[in-house]
Design a protein around this motif. Structure first.
Motif, mmCIF file in Angstrom:
data_model
loop_
_atom_site.group_PDB
_atom_site.id
_atom_site.type_symbol
_atom_site.label_atom_id
_atom_site.label_comp_id
_atom_site.label_asym_id
_atom_site.label_seq_id
_atom_site.Cartn_x
_atom_site.Cartn_y
_atom_site.Cartn_z
ATOM 1 N N SER A 54 -24.001 132.331 -31.195
ATOM 2 C CA SER A 54 -23.172 131.125 -31.098
ATOM 3 C C SER A 54 -23.100 130.564 -29.683
ATOM 4 C CB SER A 54 -21.755 131.418 -31.592
ATOM 5 O OG SER A 54 -21.096 132.331 -30.728
ATOM 6 N N LYS A 57 -23.347 126.570 -28.392
ATOM 7 C CA LYS A 57 -23.232 125.899 -29.686
ATOM 8 C C LYS A 57 -23.189 124.381 -29.550
ATOM 9 C CE LYS A 57 -20.004 125.578 -33.609
ATOM 10 N NZ LYS A 57 -18.770 126.152 -34.215
ATOM 11 N N GLY A 128 -29.928 120.866 -39.564
ATOM 12 C CA GLY A 128 -28.938 121.544 -38.740
ATOM 13 C C GLY A 128 -29.607 122.290 -37.597
ATOM 14 N N TYR A 175 -26.843 132.362 -36.226
ATOM 15 C CA TYR A 175 -25.768 131.371 -36.333
ATOM 16 C C TYR A 175 -26.373 130.036 -36.747
ATOM 17 C CZ TYR A 175 -21.348 129.100 -35.078
ATOM 18 O OH TYR A 175 -20.156 128.421 -35.109
ATOM 19 N N THR A 177 -25.444 125.898 -37.850
ATOM 20 C CA THR A 177 -24.492 124.788 -37.971
ATOM 21 C C THR A 177 -25.180 123.609 -38.631
ATOM 22 O OG1 THR A 177 -25.078 123.915 -35.772
ATOM 23 C CG2 THR A 177 -23.278 125.503 -35.883
ATOM 24 N N TRP A 181 -19.922 122.074 -41.043
ATOM 25 C CA TRP A 181 -19.747 123.486 -41.395
ATOM 26 C C TRP A 181 -20.686 124.385 -40.584
ATOM 27 C CZ3 TRP A 181 -23.864 126.201 -43.514
ATOM 28 C CH2 TRP A 181 -24.918 125.443 -44.048
ATOM 29 N N TYR A 182 -20.330 125.662 -40.564
ATOM 30 C CA TYR A 182 -21.118 126.660 -39.843
ATOM 31 C C TYR A 182 -20.996 128.003 -40.551
ATOM 32 C CZ TYR A 182 -16.674 128.386 -37.986
ATOM 33 O OH TYR A 182 -15.400 128.889 -37.869
#
Length: 325
Positions: A54, A57, A128, A175, A177, A181-182
């Motif tokens: 993350s 991010k 994403g 991770y 995204t 949302w993630y």
């Protein structure tokens, strides 16, 4: 040489005569029986602590600090502190993330510390961004045996001096995204570090696995959004889950929120916070659903700061300087 599992801390503390230390160590043992890492109520603001994937991010320099005091009112109660900073980078025609973190956790006579470096490789996927991150850390463990009061001081299983040890630590995380949302999965302490404490004891740290996710829900009122999130963790023996929901008010760079978090069989937490002069501040109070008195819950204070970075300027990143308030 004796190897101490975190699940065996309860056995150690029953040998301590002082009632206050005994009580706190038993409570602390119950807290860490599910995992070595501390549990923070503001986990959505502390994602790099759980998942190195993350880091970086958003296109911002992110600085976060949190201090938690558990089992308020007890002597020698657990106290945890975390400070981390992460930021994105853009080079070789791709996005990356880097981070640095410091963790300090004191549970009765035990002290746990971790200094870690984090790196994440990012790639666009299905509209994403997916990240794969690695964390390299150094663990430092300590036990102040000079405060022990045991019946048989010659027992080799118990040290009566201040002992310390260290070990190399590795974590990994994925991770993803996509818009509002993630979702992320990660593992900490993959090398199962074994820390030698003096000449007669060892501390075994088991790997811990995490699953996290969240979503931002827009309402008809343009100033209000709902932010549900979840964090699940397990070391293969025990588990803990936290399900949270926050109502967030945003207007002209001002932000306020209030929410509730629930951990089955553990606790209910009330959360409040907001953004003031560019500084994000949050407070939570965790009430345990066991027989512990409501006034003996856990306090947590979170402080964060973010500043936008310009990743497209070659050789320079524009950013605002941090004000001294």
């Amino acid at each position: 040489m004796h190897t101490i599992k975190l699940h065996d801390l309860r056995y150690i503390v029953v040998r301590i005569r002082l009632l206050t230390i005994l009580t706190v160590m038993m409570l602390a043992s119950a807290r860490v029986s599910a995992q070595y890492d501390a549990s923070f109520s503001h986990y959505w603001d502390l994602e790099p602590y759980y998942n190195p994937g993350s880091v970086g991010k958003a296109s911002k320099l992110n600085i976060a600090a949190v201090y938690a005091l558990s089992f308020a009112g007890f002597e020698n109660n657990p106290r945890s502190m975390y400070v981390g900073a992460d930021m994105p980078l853009y080079f070789l025609k791709n996005y990356h993330g880097v981070g640095l973190s410091l963790f300090n956790d004191q549970i009765g006579l035990f002290t746990h510390q971790r200094l870690a470096l984090q790196y994440a490789y990012k790639h666009k996927l299905f509209g994403g961004m997916i990240s794969a991150g690695v964390q390299l850390g150094l663990l430092s463990e300590g036990f102040d045996g000079s405060k022990l009061d045991i019946e048989d001081s010659s027992d080799p299983a118990f040290t009566t001096s201040d002992v310390n040890g260290s070990a190399f630590d590795v974590g990994f995380g994925l991770y993803y995204t996509h818009g509002p949302w993630y979702v992320g999965v990660s593992a900490q302490h993959l090398t199962a570090p074994l820390v030698e404490l003096g000449e007669t004891n060892e501390l075994q740290i088991d790997p811990t696995f995490y699953l996290t996710g969240g979503y931002n829900i827009k309402l008809r009122n343009p100033f209000l959004t709902i932010h549900p999130s979840v964090l699940l963790r397990t070391d293969g023996v025990a588990w803990r889950g936290d399900v949270s929901g926050r109502l967030v008010y945003t207007n002209d760079k001002k932000m306020l929120y209030g929410g509730v978090s629930y951990s089955p069989t553990n606790s209910v937490t009330v959360l409040v916070g907001g953004s003031f002069h560019g500084i994000n501040i949050g407070y939570s109070y965790e009430v345990y659903t066991s027989a512990i008195n409501m006034g003996n819950g856990s306090h947590e204070l979170f402080i964060g700061y973010q500043t936008t970075l310009n990743l497209y300027k070659k050789g320079k990143n524009k950013h605002k300087s941090v004000r001294i308030l």
